[in-house]
Write a protein that holds these residues in place. Sequence first.
Motif, mmCIF file in Angstrom:
data_model
loop_
_atom_site.group_PDB
_atom_site.id
_atom_site.type_symbol
_atom_site.label_atom_id
_atom_site.label_comp_id
_atom_site.label_asym_id
_atom_site.label_seq_id
_atom_site.Cartn_x
_atom_site.Cartn_y
_atom_site.Cartn_z
ATOM 1 N N TRP A 197 -8.457 24.739 -38.956
ATOM 2 C CA TRP A 197 -9.284 24.025 -37.994
ATOM 3 C C TRP A 197 -9.324 24.782 -36.678
ATOM 4 N N TYR A 198 -10.407 24.641 -35.952
ATOM 5 C CA TYR A 198 -10.491 25.098 -34.568
ATOM 6 C C TYR A 198 -10.188 23.862 -33.725
ATOM 7 N N VAL A 199 -9.160 23.916 -32.888
ATOM 8 C CA VAL A 199 -8.696 22.733 -32.167
ATOM 9 C C VAL A 199 -8.871 22.908 -30.670
ATOM 10 N N VAL A 200 -9.514 21.916 -30.053
ATOM 11 C CA VAL A 200 -9.585 21.828 -28.597
ATOM 12 C C VAL A 200 -8.713 20.643 -28.222
ATOM 13 N N ALA A 201 -7.575 20.940 -27.593
ATOM 14 C CA ALA A 201 -6.612 19.902 -27.222
ATOM 15 C C ALA A 201 -6.694 19.679 -25.723
ATOM 16 N N ILE A 202 -6.899 18.428 -25.331
ATOM 17 C CA ILE A 202 -7.042 18.102 -23.911
ATOM 18 C C ILE A 202 -6.115 16.939 -23.585
ATOM 19 N N ALA A 203 -5.292 17.130 -22.549
ATOM 20 C CA ALA A 203 -4.298 16.129 -22.172
ATOM 21 C C ALA A 203 -4.874 15.015 -21.313
ATOM 22 N N ASP A 204 -5.959 15.251 -20.628
ATOM 23 C CA ASP A 204 -6.561 14.252 -19.745
ATOM 24 C C ASP A 204 -7.716 13.570 -20.483
ATOM 25 N N PRO A 205 -7.576 12.259 -20.776
ATOM 26 C CA PRO A 205 -8.636 11.586 -21.546
ATOM 27 C C PRO A 205 -9.990 11.573 -20.845
ATOM 28 N N ILE A 206 -9.999 11.527 -19.532
ATOM 29 C CA ILE A 206 -11.273 11.531 -18.796
ATOM 30 C C ILE A 206 -11.953 12.887 -18.950
ATOM 31 N N LYS A 207 -11.187 13.950 -18.837
ATOM 32 C CA LYS A 207 -11.714 15.299 -19.025
ATOM 33 C C LYS A 207 -12.175 15.502 -20.479
ATOM 34 N N ALA A 208 -11.436 14.935 -21.414
ATOM 35 C CA ALA A 208 -11.792 15.062 -22.828
ATOM 36 C C ALA A 208 -13.142 14.412 -23.115
ATOM 37 N N VAL A 209 -13.353 13.223 -22.568
ATOM 38 C CA VAL A 209 -14.631 12.531 -22.764
ATOM 39 C C VAL A 209 -15.761 13.325 -22.126
ATOM 40 N N ALA A 210 -15.512 13.856 -20.926
ATOM 41 C CA ALA A 210 -16.537 14.647 -20.241
ATOM 42 C C ALA A 210 -16.862 15.929 -21.002
ATOM 43 N N SER A 211 -15.901 16.456 -21.745
ATOM 44 C CA SER A 211 -16.079 17.709 -22.483
ATOM 45 C C SER A 211 -16.639 17.507 -23.884
ATOM 46 N N PHE A 212 -16.808 16.272 -24.298
ATOM 47 C CA PHE A 212 -17.181 15.973 -25.681
ATOM 48 C C PHE A 212 -18.424 16.746 -26.135
ATOM 49 N N TYR A 213 -19.487 16.741 -25.327
ATOM 50 C CA TYR A 213 -20.725 17.388 -25.764
ATOM 51 C C TYR A 213 -20.638 18.905 -25.724
ATOM 52 N N ASP A 214 -19.761 19.463 -24.883
ATOM 53 C CA ASP A 214 -19.537 20.908 -24.890
ATOM 54 C C ASP A 214 -18.768 21.329 -26.134
ATOM 55 N N VAL A 215 -17.816 20.507 -26.536
ATOM 56 C CA VAL A 215 -16.965 20.819 -27.685
ATOM 57 C C VAL A 215 -17.704 20.601 -28.996
ATOM 58 N N ARG A 216 -18.503 19.547 -29.090
ATOM 59 C CA ARG A 216 -19.219 19.162 -30.314
ATOM 60 C C ARG A 216 -18.285 19.118 -31.521
ATOM 61 N N PRO A 217 -17.273 18.239 -31.459
ATOM 62 C CA PRO A 217 -16.273 18.219 -32.533
ATOM 63 C C PRO A 217 -16.802 17.614 -33.832
ATOM 64 N N ASP A 218 -16.164 18.030 -34.919
ATOM 65 C CA ASP A 218 -16.431 17.438 -36.222
ATOM 66 C C ASP A 218 -15.527 16.231 -36.448
ATOM 67 N N CYS A 219 -14.480 16.117 -35.638
ATOM 68 C CA CYS A 219 -13.522 15.023 -35.741
ATOM 69 C C CYS A 219 -12.808 14.879 -34.398
ATOM 70 N N VAL A 220 -12.460 13.645 -34.057
ATOM 71 C CA VAL A 220 -11.726 13.377 -32.814
ATOM 72 C C VAL A 220 -10.443 12.632 -33.163
ATOM 73 N N VAL A 221 -9.326 13.114 -32.636
ATOM 74 C CA VAL A 221 -8.033 12.465 -32.817
ATOM 75 C C VAL A 221 -7.586 11.982 -31.443
ATOM 76 N N ILE A 222 -7.345 10.664 -31.324
ATOM 77 C CA ILE A 222 -7.057 10.040 -30.030
ATOM 78 C C ILE A 222 -5.736 9.297 -30.091
ATOM 79 N N ASP A 223 -4.856 9.589 -29.136
ATOM 80 C CA ASP A 223 -3.612 8.831 -29.011
ATOM 81 C C ASP A 223 -3.940 7.489 -28.361
ATOM 82 N N ILE A 224 -3.330 6.432 -28.826
ATOM 83 C CA ILE A 224 -3.603 5.102 -28.276
ATOM 84 C C ILE A 224 -2.961 4.919 -26.910
ATOM 85 N N HIS A 225 -1.708 5.344 -26.765
ATOM 86 C CA HIS A 225 -0.962 5.078 -25.531
ATOM 87 C C HIS A 225 -0.967 6.290 -24.612
#
Length: 133
Positions: free
Chosen positions: A57-85
């Motif tokens: 897999w090619y993985v884009v890992a982002i620690a800041d959820p706000i930054k991750a959401v903002a980056s979503f369309y740049d990344v164009r992921p095939d799958c998203v893995v989200i920590d709940i807490h």
Amino acid sequence: MKERLAPLFQLCYEHQIGDVASNEQGARKGDEPTVLLIDDDPSFLMYVKEQLEQSGWYVVAIADPIKAVASFYDVRPDCVVIDIHMQTKTGFEVLTFLKEKLKQQFVPMIMVSIDDRKETRMKSYEMGADDFI
């Protein structure tokens, strides 16, 4: 010990991830599927990123959820893995936001949590998660 290592992990991780659009480390080699990994725990991110990359897999890992959401369309992921807490936003808030934005697209959303109570799993599925780990 954790207090000493956290800044080091963060520094290493920020250097490794950099700007999502100009990610030099772990650059795509071809048409491998992309995973957007969202969690505020740097050690978990580094471990899962390494494991997924070893599986192709090619993985884009982002620690800041706000930054991750903002980056979503740049990344164009095939799958998203989200920590709940997470500290700034919960994984449920991130899931809800992404599901609202992706009404016409199907991108699998996987929730991850140490809390494996039935209520947490059911809430994940009710909110639109495709799987729970």
